[in-house]
Scaffold this active site. Sequence first.
Site, PDB file in Angstrom:
ATOM      1  N   TYR A   1      38.547  41.604  46.118  1.00 29.02           N
ATOM      2  CA  TYR A   1      38.822  42.812  45.344  1.00 29.02           C
ATOM      3  C   TYR A   1      37.731  43.831  45.630  1.00 29.02           C
ATOM      4  CZ  TYR A   1      39.707  45.842  41.303  1.00 29.02           C
ATOM      5  OH  TYR A   1      39.983  46.916  40.490  1.00 29.02           O
TER       6      TYR A   1
ATOM      7  N   ASP B   1      30.435  44.206  50.307  1.00 32.76           N
ATOM      8  CA  ASP B   1      30.671  44.598  48.913  1.00 32.76           C
ATOM      9  C   ASP B   1      29.915  43.641  47.996  1.00 32.76           C
ATOM     10  OD1 ASP B   1      31.576  45.286  46.431  1.00 32.76           O
ATOM     11  OD2 ASP B   1      33.708  45.287  46.944  1.00 32.76           O
TER      12      ASP B   1
ATOM     13  N   LYS C   1      28.452  47.207  38.685  1.00 32.83           N
ATOM     14  CA  LYS C   1      28.240  46.267  37.574  1.00 32.83           C
ATOM     15  C   LYS C   1      26.773  46.244  37.098  1.00 32.83           C
ATOM     16  CE  LYS C   1      32.573  43.949  38.239  1.00 32.83           C
ATOM     17  NZ  LYS C   1      33.307  44.021  39.494  1.00 32.83           N
TER      18      LYS C   1
END
Length: 445
Positions: A146, A241, A276
Amino acid sequence: MSNETEFARARAVIPGGVNSPVRAYRSVGGTPRFLVSARGAYVTDVEGREYIDLIGSWGPALLGHAHPDVVAAVQDAASRGLSFGATTPGEAELAELLRERTTVRGTRLFDSIRLVSTGTEATMTAVRLARGATGRDIVLKFAGHYHGHSDGLLAESGSGVATLGLPGSAGVPADVAALTIVLPYNDLAAIEAAFAAHPGRIAAIITEAAGANAGVLVPDDGFNRALSDLAHREGALLILDEVLTGFRVGPAGWWGLEAERADGEMWKPDLVTFGKIVGGGLPLAAVAGRRDVMELLAPLGPVYQAGTLSGNPLAVAAGLATLRGADADAYARIDRSAAILSAAVEEAFASAGLAVTVSRAGSLFSLAFRDRAVRTYDDAKDQDAWRYPAFFTTLLEAGVSLPPSVFEAWFLSAAHTDLELDRITAALPAAVRAAARAPRPEPAG
Ligand SMILES: *Cc1c(COP(=O)(O)O)cnc(C)c1O
């Protein structure tokens, strides 16, 4: 106030009652808990019930919720103004701190970095930069990874898309989707074949540093290095990522763990994304990379990117305070808790004779209802996922809040102590029994 009445009210005015799909509990059933506060390892719902939280806002709550130092930093920043739409000294301070922390054994992960507000923006900008740098169009991504919800990156993307059993998203133009090639994870031959099939057209490979959005998918030893070698041999860029893994699995993220262990020269991605934890619970993310590529960004170069709230002073303050609190001791505690809890989960299922696999990437782990290892998205989907709702609900009723999907990792924090681990462990046998008793659904049709 009850969770039921709040959910009814929300559904009348918000699609599905939620502002992000997995929160709706669709794959586990029942009523989502409407939270009113959180502190340390705990969250509290509108009915005044407390839960040990294993979601941690999907990562940011590394130090535990409402850590006093983080809250104080945000309050202090707020007292000086909420957003200026202009440059602030904190932005360079955070950029320097991130660069220092990701310099491992003398190798810098990146040279320069731009702050944005969400992980989605970070990966979207990384892809645009890769295309701008190479003059090529196609992006390779892995099934079950994702990278946020931008058009080009939603194909077979795990996370909420997997939770809802969707192949991708409506509303993505076929021409856009055609520029993303989805490959099985941990399969170097498939990548070689893709490069051979599209010579001179592939701008980048984008990969989660370690997969954590289809449950945990650990990269095979040497896989990330091989991606870097292959991309560079073919004139493409590697986008790593680390939105989820960055500053969670260790002080320098997953790349840092590999760099600590590397012998010889360390591989490097051309671009890396964070999110995050870097915002400590406020909206902040970042795209970083090689200086020559990053300097293609406006105002220096032709690749455009901007944001009204980019580098927001409250988010920067929360990120700085969180990263400063995330010291060696915090990581040691989280690692230890992950080892204890993942072993307790394995043990609880083993004593009930129900086969599961616990996959672990550093302190991130996830459960799969199957007896074989999970290396790919196909593996993750090939499990008795229908057992999870009973397991989840039993724990929730016992005061333990797991991610409401079997396709998500469990998030621990430095605020989880032996007390919480013992309470979770004590609640496991009943949840395992509920999973073992869950009825297999009738095949459709
Ligand atoms: C969460 C996540 C994103 C998207 O971040 P948002 O802030 O939710 O847009 C991107 N990549 C990975 C690996 C993620 O886990």
